[in-house]
Design an enzyme around this catalytic site. Structure first.
Site, PDB file in Angstrom:
ATOM      1  N   VAL A 176       0.991  -1.156  -0.143  1.00  0.00           N
ATOM      2  CA  VAL A 176       0.136   0.160   0.107  1.00  0.00           C
ATOM      3  C   VAL A 176       0.777   1.359  -0.096  1.00  0.00           C
ATOM      4  O   VAL A 176       0.676   2.225  -0.817  1.00  0.00           O
ATOM      5  CB  VAL A 176      -0.737  -0.094   1.405  1.00  0.00           C
ATOM      6  CG1 VAL A 176      -2.281   1.398   1.380  1.00  0.00           C
ATOM      7  CG2 VAL A 176      -2.242  -1.467   1.086  1.00  0.00           C
TER       8      VAL A 176
ATOM      9  N   LYS B 167     -13.678  -4.071  11.139  1.00  0.00           N
ATOM     10  CA  LYS B 167     -14.215  -2.958  10.540  1.00  0.00           C
ATOM     11  C   LYS B 167     -15.933  -2.568  10.452  1.00  0.00           C
ATOM     12  O   LYS B 167     -15.557  -1.154  10.461  1.00  0.00           O
ATOM     13  CB  LYS B 167     -14.546  -3.995   8.649  1.00  0.00           C
ATOM     14  CG  LYS B 167     -12.956  -3.760   8.261  1.00  0.00           C
ATOM     15  CD  LYS B 167     -13.095  -4.386   6.850  1.00  0.00           C
ATOM     16  CE  LYS B 167     -11.213  -5.010   6.153  1.00  0.00           C
ATOM     17  NZ  LYS B 167     -10.736  -5.810   5.501  1.00  0.00           N
TER      18      LYS B 167
ATOM     19  N   GLY C 175     -10.857  -0.932   1.389  1.00  0.00           N
ATOM     20  CA  GLY C 175     -10.574  -0.625   0.457  1.00  0.00           C
ATOM     21  C   GLY C 175     -10.226   0.316  -0.472  1.00  0.00           C
ATOM     22  O   GLY C 175     -10.101   1.584   0.490  1.00  0.00           O
TER      23      GLY C 175
HETATM   24  N1  HSE Z   1      -7.298  -9.207   4.906  1.00  0.00           N
HETATM   25  C1  HSE Z   1      -8.937  -8.182   3.934  1.00  0.00           C
HETATM   26  C2  HSE Z   1      -9.566  -9.230   3.240  1.00  0.00           C
HETATM   27  C3  HSE Z   1      -8.291  -7.223   3.240  1.00  0.00           C
HETATM   28  O1  HSE Z   1      -9.196 -10.300   2.579  1.00  0.00           O
HETATM   29  O2  HSE Z   1     -11.099  -8.329   2.827  1.00  0.00           O
HETATM   30  C4  HSE Z   1      -7.668  -5.873   4.483  1.00  0.00           C
HETATM   31  O3  HSE Z   1      -8.724  -5.863   5.061  1.00  0.00           O
END
Ligand code: HSE
Length: 439
Positions: A13, A202, A131
């Site tokens: 990133v 999240k 993302g």
């Molecule tokens: N590991 C996460 C996913 C991506 O599989 O969505 C990064 O947040």
């Protein structure tokens, strides 16, 4: 005025972010005003596919967080420590912070935002959820005038990829996980993804923004996808559903008046989603977040939930937001009041309902004796605990054993669990291989 960025981390990133900032043509003119001033890396000798003057690289990350010339510290090293300490150090030195680190924000957001408010700096985190999908700023700004009632997301690309392949191929979890690891879609240690922990981080962040309060991560109910089988996916399909790992934050409503209550539901679990629901068609590594509010109704954000370019897009957009604010302020920027649409303004904790009180539909797969009266007794067992059945299907019978799938009407989790315990004790039932919630 040039805005000086100190980048902590030059992995996937970090490299993507540097590529955007170093190539401003065709982007917003403000990108030209952002300078990659210093870059913190683990090793100076590692070959890199980005052209950054070597004298800007350092292994001393703390020196960047405290450098008086740096305006914005961009934390892209991931993990809890030293990321948390570096973020706090940068804040204490009066720097704005951009981070993609959902784990740190979900666990230490209160400490970090208290410090940021006290220092009068911003901490922006668009890349932490979804993302490249812009969802954090829209929740703070464009949707801020709405009363949000629910945020429901497919926020983990790895599990969505695995479930999509299980659906398409009729395969079981373990072999598809192994193949996903071989192809680079799943981590060598897949725990955070497949056990729902990444999605829990999240949804805690999204809920905090949507409902304007802090969230204790331990209040988020979390169940992963390891136990979802090919049979469940096939049965769900025949019943008109697909199985998705959903992260749900919903304001509870009064069952009588339907009025919104203060308590929230916060949960992550595999869920049977009706095929016509907007989230049912989100496949592969893609993410989507459905926001419901008054008066807007439903808005769905869809896009790539991970990857160099998409995540870098989110990071760079936060940097630009801060650059714009700094440019529009006087030289004494840090003495200016904070823009409340960029800053975190809440300090109280949201009240979260215990899982026992949550109302939802359930899907249960039972292995039962294939004998007269068994379905009736299963029905009675549910009925004894006020669990009303929506449908019962006996799909497969071999020898004297039958596989029975029950879908309930909406019921309180606590009642359902009591009925389930009775069923598990029943002589008619050999096993209960799966229990899943239905949207
Ligand atoms: N590991 C996460 C996913 C991506 O599989 O969505 C990064 O947040």
């Amino acid at each position: 005025m040039t805005v000086k960025v100190g980048l902590l981390g030059l992995g996937t990133v970090g490299t993507g972010t540097a590529k955007i900032l170093l190539d401003p043509a065709g982007r917003h003119p403000l990108v030209k005003a952002v300078e990659i001033y210093r870059v913190g890396v683990r090793s100076l000798d590692k070959p890199r596919n980005i052209d950054i003057p070597p004298d800007r690289l350092t292994t001393d990350l703390e020196a960047i967080a405290t450098d008086p010339d740096v305006d914005v510290v961009v934390e892209l090293i991931g993990g809890l420590e030293p990321a948390r300490s570096l973020i706090l150090k940068a804040i204490h030195h009066g720097k704005h912070v951009v981070t993609a680190n959902k784990a740190v924000i979900a666990r230490y957001g209160d400490e970090i935002f208290d410090a940021a408010n006290e220092a009068g700096v911003y901490v922006l985190l668009e890349a932490a959820v979804g993302g490249g999908i812009p969802v954090i700023q829209p929740l703070k700004q464009a949707l801020g005038v709405n009363r949000i009632t629910a945020v429901t997301g497919i926020v983990n690309g790895t599990t969505n990829y695995i479930l999509t392949r299980m659906q398409a191929e009729g395969g079981d979890f373990e072999p598809i996980l192994k193949d996903a690891q071989r192809l680079g879609y799943a981590e060598a240690d897949p725990t955070a993804d497949v056990d729902g922990l990444d999605a829990a981080d999240k949804i805690a962040i999204l809920a905090s923004l949507a409902f304007g309060g802090r969230i204790k991560l331990s209040d988020v109910f979390c169940e992963g996808i390891r136990h979802v089988s090919a049979s469940d996916i096939a049965y769900a399909e025949r019943l008109g559903f697909v199985i998705k790992l959903l992260a749900i934050a919903r304001r509870e409503t009064c069952p009588v008046s339907n009025e919104a209550l203060e308590e929230l539901q916060l949960r992550v679990h595999p869920t049977l989603v009706p095929k016509q629901h907007p989230l049912a068609s989100i496949n592969d590594v893609y993410n989507a977040i459905l926001v419901e509010g008054d008066p807007i109704g439903q808005v769905m954000f869809f896009g790539p939930g991970a990857g160099e370019g998409p995540t870098a897009s989110a990071v760079a957009s936060d940097i630009l937001n801060i650059a714009a604010t700094l440019q529009s302020q006087s030289v004494a920027a840090k003495a200016e009041p904070q823009n409340p649409l960029l800053a975190c303004t809440h300090q109280h904790y949201c009240q979260v309902s215990p899982m026992a009180d949550i109302v939802s539909r359930f899907y249960v797969r039972l292995v039962a004796k294939d004998q007269a009266g068994v379905i009736g007794r299963v029905g009675t067992c549910f009925g004894n605990h006020d669990v009303s059945i929506e449908s019962v299907v006996q799909i497969d019978a071999h020898g004297d054993i039958a596989e029975v799938v029950v879908v309930t009407h909406e019921v309180k989790e606590q009642n359902f669990q009591m009925a389930l315990a009775d069923l598990q004790d029943s002589v008619d039932i050999q096993s209960v291989p799966s229990v899943l919630r239905v949207l």
